[in-house]
Scaffold this active site. Structure first.
Site, PDB file in Angstrom:
ATOM      1  N   HIS A  32       0.919  -1.086  -0.001  1.00 48.45           N
ATOM      2  CA  HIS A  32      -0.061  -0.001  -0.031  1.00 48.45           C
ATOM      3  C   HIS A  32       0.844   1.186  -0.011  1.00 48.45           C
ATOM      4  O   HIS A  32       0.620   2.223  -0.753  1.00 48.45           O
ATOM      5  CB  HIS A  32      -0.943  -0.028   1.295  1.00 48.45           C
ATOM      6  CG  HIS A  32      -1.775   1.190   1.512  1.00 48.45           C
ATOM      7  ND1 HIS A  32      -3.173   1.311   1.203  1.00 48.45           N
ATOM      8  CD2 HIS A  32      -1.530   2.426   1.862  1.00 48.45           C
ATOM      9  CE1 HIS A  32      -3.615   2.320   1.279  1.00 48.45           C
ATOM     10  NE2 HIS A  32      -2.758   3.116   1.821  1.00 48.45           N
ATOM     11  N   GLU A  33       1.850   1.320   0.976  1.00 43.83           N
ATOM     12  CA  GLU A  33       2.696   2.597   0.825  1.00 43.83           C
ATOM     13  C   GLU A  33       3.656   2.796  -0.222  1.00 43.83           C
ATOM     14  O   GLU A  33       3.946   3.790  -0.569  1.00 43.83           O
ATOM     15  CB  GLU A  33       3.457   2.686   2.272  1.00 43.83           C
ATOM     16  CG  GLU A  33       2.803   2.555   3.639  1.00 43.83           C
ATOM     17  CD  GLU A  33       1.412   3.492   3.726  1.00 43.83           C
ATOM     18  OE1 GLU A  33       1.713   4.659   3.257  1.00 43.83           O
ATOM     19  OE2 GLU A  33       0.580   3.311   4.215  1.00 43.83           O
ATOM     20  N   HIS A  36       1.727   4.628  -2.590  1.00 40.61           N
ATOM     21  CA  HIS A  36       2.067   6.058  -2.479  1.00 40.61           C
ATOM     22  C   HIS A  36       3.391   6.472  -2.998  1.00 40.61           C
ATOM     23  O   HIS A  36       3.373   7.633  -3.620  1.00 40.61           O
ATOM     24  CB  HIS A  36       1.891   6.504  -0.968  1.00 40.61           C
ATOM     25  CG  HIS A  36       0.467   6.475  -0.415  1.00 40.61           C
ATOM     26  ND1 HIS A  36      -0.583   7.051  -1.201  1.00 40.61           N
ATOM     27  CD2 HIS A  36      -0.258   5.760   0.537  1.00 40.61           C
ATOM     28  CE1 HIS A  36      -1.582   6.894  -0.693  1.00 40.61           C
ATOM     29  NE2 HIS A  36      -1.473   6.297   0.407  1.00 40.61           N
ATOM     30  N   GLU A  59      -6.172   7.762  -2.814  1.00 39.05           N
ATOM     31  CA  GLU A  59      -5.860   6.282  -2.234  1.00 39.05           C
ATOM     32  C   GLU A  59      -5.794   5.404  -3.396  1.00 39.05           C
ATOM     33  O   GLU A  59      -5.486   4.136  -3.071  1.00 39.05           O
ATOM     34  CB  GLU A  59      -6.850   6.047  -1.229  1.00 39.05           C
ATOM     35  CG  GLU A  59      -6.693   6.502   0.046  1.00 39.05           C
ATOM     36  CD  GLU A  59      -5.401   6.510   0.753  1.00 39.05           C
ATOM     37  OE1 GLU A  59      -4.794   5.262   0.514  1.00 39.05           O
ATOM     38  OE2 GLU A  59      -5.064   7.416   1.731  1.00 39.05           O
ATOM     39  N   TYR A 190     -13.077   6.845   1.134  1.00 38.48           N
ATOM     40  CA  TYR A 190     -12.558   5.364   1.404  1.00 38.48           C
ATOM     41  C   TYR A 190     -12.985   4.347   0.429  1.00 38.48           C
ATOM     42  O   TYR A 190     -12.207   3.682  -0.347  1.00 38.48           O
ATOM     43  CB  TYR A 190     -12.702   4.916   2.727  1.00 38.48           C
ATOM     44  CG  TYR A 190     -11.941   5.824   3.792  1.00 38.48           C
ATOM     45  CD1 TYR A 190     -10.587   5.420   3.916  1.00 38.48           C
ATOM     46  CD2 TYR A 190     -12.598   6.660   4.581  1.00 38.48           C
ATOM     47  CE1 TYR A 190      -9.974   6.062   5.174  1.00 38.48           C
ATOM     48  CE2 TYR A 190     -12.017   7.118   5.418  1.00 38.48           C
ATOM     49  CZ  TYR A 190     -10.562   7.008   5.893  1.00 38.48           C
ATOM     50  OH  TYR A 190      -9.892   7.682   6.639  1.00 38.48           O
TER      51      TYR A 190
END
Length: 286
Positions: A32-33, A36, A59, A190
């Site tokens: 996930h990170e 980013h 996101e 979200y």
């Protein structure tokens, strides 16, 4: 100037003398990170003021990466026993997948309830078309000081037909996201980002290759690179060729499949029938 992006994670400490190992959740967090991180690395704009993207789009680059975590082609690269080198068994991954879908009907409903509540609080207006719904506003179009937020909550959730047995994830009196947490009228972001990431990963699966280079190049060009120069939906459509659909999200949450389609249709018909008979208690139980 070359961009510098760091990923800092708070993972479990290893036992003395043992290597640091990641849990399934930690591996998911790392992917996930990393998404980013890629968004920051590939962003290419002339002015920093247009580098950011809307909250309900930010996101997408991170969440879409989570879809690769438990794919067999990826697991055989990193998910190996630290002593034997054996790749994690497919049966265990299947159990993880099934357990992740448990209770998703409840979780999705309580989340959507909170999202609707958040939206409705910030849509209170004396100009509202439905005076029966928004009846708490004075003639100056301002929210009165004596607004009973619990009455408003009950009314706005009730009129949407939400199940009273499944309350909003956050009740008004402690809904910090919408009252001071920076998600003013944006708590929905979200699940909207999840709509986007599930649909985006579907684009890769449709090619028959989750590492399809052409699809990856389009994602980089139209999603990761432009920053906030273009409208978020335009960027997504440039990548996907169409607006996102909700089917991939429903399937990912275990709420839709070819096997349960007939059951869902029957369930909706039963609810409609009870509603027409004006049997609210049975309607809510169903």
């Amino acid at each position: 100037m070359a961009p510098v992006v760091t990923i800092v994670c708070n993972f479990s400490q290893p036992a003395p003398g043992q290597p640091a190992l990641l849990s399934a959740d930690e591996a998911n967090t790392l992917f996930h990170e990393f998404g980013h991180g890629l968004h920051g690395l590939f962003r290419d704009v002339h002015y920093s003021g247009v580098s950011g993207v809307p909250r309900d789009f930010v996101e997408l680059p991170s969440q879409v990466m989570e879809h690769w975590v438990f794919e067999p082609e990826v697991l055989k690269v990193y998910a190996k026993h630290y002593q034997t080198g054996e790749v994690i068994p497919a049966e265990l991954i299947e159990k993880l997948d099934k357990s992740g879908k448990y209770g998703q009907g409840f979780a999705t409903t309580e989340y959507l309830a909170a999202s609707y509540l958040d939206m409705d609080f910030h849509a209170i207006s004396g100009d509202a078309a439905d005076k029966k719904v928004i009846k708490f506003v004075d003639q100056t179009n301002n929210v009165p000081a004596n607004l009973n937020v619990m009455d408003f909550e009950q009314q706005t959730l009730g009129r949407r037909g939400l199940l009273k047995q499944i309350p909003s994830r956050y009740r008004t009196t402690y809904f910090n996201h919408t009252m001071g947490g920076g998600y003013t009228a944006g708590y929905y972001s979200y699940i909207w980002a999840e709509v986007l990431d599930c649909d985006a990963f579907e684009a890769f699966k449709e090619t028959g290759d989750i590492f399809n280079q052409e699809c990856a190049d389009k994602f980089r060009k139209y999603v990761l690179t432009p920053g906030g120069i273009d409208d978020a939906m335009d960027m997504y459509k440039n990548f996907r060729g169409k607006e996102p659909g909700t089917d991939p999200l429903l399937k990912n949450r275990g709420l839709k499949s070819s096997r349960n389609g007939d059951f869902i249709k029957a369930y909706r018909l039963v609810r409609l029938f009870l509603y027409m008979l004006n049997l609210p208690d049975l309607y809510y139980i169903c």
